[in-house]
Write an enzyme that holds these catalytic residues in place. Sequence first.
Site, PDB file in Angstrom:
ATOM      1  N   GLU A  27      -0.261  24.490   8.640  1.00 42.87           N
ATOM      2  CA  GLU A  27       0.800  25.465   8.345  1.00 42.87           C
ATOM      3  C   GLU A  27       1.892  24.680   7.651  1.00 42.87           C
ATOM      4  OE1 GLU A  27       4.204  27.023   8.196  1.00 42.87           O
ATOM      5  OE2 GLU A  27       4.233  26.794  10.387  1.00 42.87           O
ATOM      6  N   CYS A  76      10.351  27.175   7.453  1.00 44.03           N
ATOM      7  CA  CYS A  76       9.332  27.275   6.405  1.00 44.03           C
ATOM      8  C   CYS A  76       9.259  28.690   5.841  1.00 44.03           C
ATOM      9  CB  CYS A  76       7.979  26.829   6.931  1.00 44.03           C
ATOM     10  SG  CYS A  76       7.476  27.628   8.464  1.00 44.03           S
ATOM     11  N   GLU A  80      10.847  23.639  -2.129  1.00 43.90           N
ATOM     12  CA  GLU A  80      11.331  23.941  -0.785  1.00 43.90           C
ATOM     13  C   GLU A  80      12.472  22.990  -0.447  1.00 43.90           C
ATOM     14  OE1 GLU A  80       9.532  24.997   3.558  1.00 43.90           O
ATOM     15  OE2 GLU A  80       8.703  23.222   2.573  1.00 43.90           O
ATOM     16  N   LYS A 104       1.628  15.108  19.195  1.00 45.04           N
ATOM     17  CA  LYS A 104       2.596  14.177  18.617  1.00 45.04           C
ATOM     18  C   LYS A 104       3.751  14.979  18.020  1.00 45.04           C
ATOM     19  CE  LYS A 104       3.549  12.376  14.736  1.00 45.04           C
ATOM     20  NZ  LYS A 104       5.039  12.238  14.862  1.00 45.04           N
TER      21      LYS A 104
END
Length: 496
Positions: free
Chosen positions: A266, A301, A400, A190
Amino acid sequence: MREIGHQEWAGRAARLALPTRHHIGGAEESGGGASFAVVSPRDGRVLANVADAGPGEVDLAVAVARRAFDHGPWPRLAPAERGRALLRLAELMEEQRESLALTISLEMGKPIKDAYEIELRAAISTFRWYGELAGKLADESPHTAPGALALVTREPAGVVGAVVPWNFPLTIAAWKLAPALAAGCTVVLKPSEWSPLSALSLGHLATEAGLPAGVLNVVAGDGPAAGRALGLHPGVDVLAFTGSTAVGRHFMRYAADSNLKRVWLELGGKSPNIILPDAPDLDAAAATAAWGVFFNQGQMCTAPSRLLVHSAVAEQVTDAVVRHARELRVGDPLDPATQMGPLAREAHLARVLGHIADAASEGARLRTGGARTLTGTGGNYLEPTVFDRVEPGMRVAREEIFGPVLSVLAFDDLDQAVALANDSEYGLAAGLWTSDLSTAHRVSRALRAGTVWVNCYEEGDLTVPFGGMKQSGNGRDKSVHALEKYTELKTTWIRL
């Protein structure tokens, strides 16, 4: 990359045929008729209306993948034969490299040069690497007591659900798919609803490469519907996810609420990049710091979004980073000269601008950038942004942002630098610049991060694992270690 100019890329974009249906069982499926618009961040134009998967489409894809695993040939093929299929897929991707790069550039705004030279190179290399590895793995026969034979075999784990993000739609998909397929698993992929087009194209190429029907299925849809259905599905044995820490928590809950499937995550990062006065080349360190945080529009990331600089060289390094930021060319991702394209979505741009406003209100000093640009294009463009005089408790230093925003923090000694670096809920990556070998070893060990780059950043190859500590996730992509996520160890003890 052969020479193709801006106008030619734009012309090809206008003629590009884009997939709009799920790829299930080796064929297109339109599902229940619902669809969603894929909007290009380049200019706000609707690229395609894509079939929208809900629980029904996910059920179908998982059922097809389950049949292919339980009764199909793929898990029963010789590993080298599975490897040859992956190598064929890599060759087809190479043949379609330009169109795949163009699709990625259109759907998520990646500069075309980066899409072709970095994203596609990495994705193709991943399928090749695992294709070559597949037939070279060995099981174990431990030494045991006389009169017994012990065998330890790695067997495919079953049906894998892979949920991947939009920032590297094919590279990160390849990191999940290639080891899972090499191990003999079947997969339901997906992609993000922001970037489904390249993944749907990959599904077609997999069938063309000879993967049996049902081995790789691709369903397009959003997280609350399709992602949740995949996470809760009792027919999924392993779930591999790359994305935000908040969504990673949902997948852990889905596993607990369903069949306790293994979940590999992750997740996010707020990576520190430490520059010491004895760095081999301060100018190179500053240039790399700027490249690292602004590459892919900061939508990384691993982006080194916290620049920790010794106070003795902080002004020199920060000035150099600001200079590099101002020299970056922001523009149309279809222009090969563009170094930074648009952010992936209008809502994401608004979120990043909110972080910039918060940083200024908390007292950080804006050195460059901070504003939307190229507003007449209809796209989501943002200036490269640098803040200094950042304090460790500020949101800009802790959360973040996932955009082209750099926070500069000064430190006075090495212990303070390590403490600042580790003062984060994340632990994905870190950088260190020093000429002292002892310092390099000691600090690398002290940093709580899955990857530490010394005198470089974002370097490596498929031989080394990638993943995080703390709330940056678990498990590892890349390398032989990735196969551990998609296999089960079986012990067979035979009395002789």
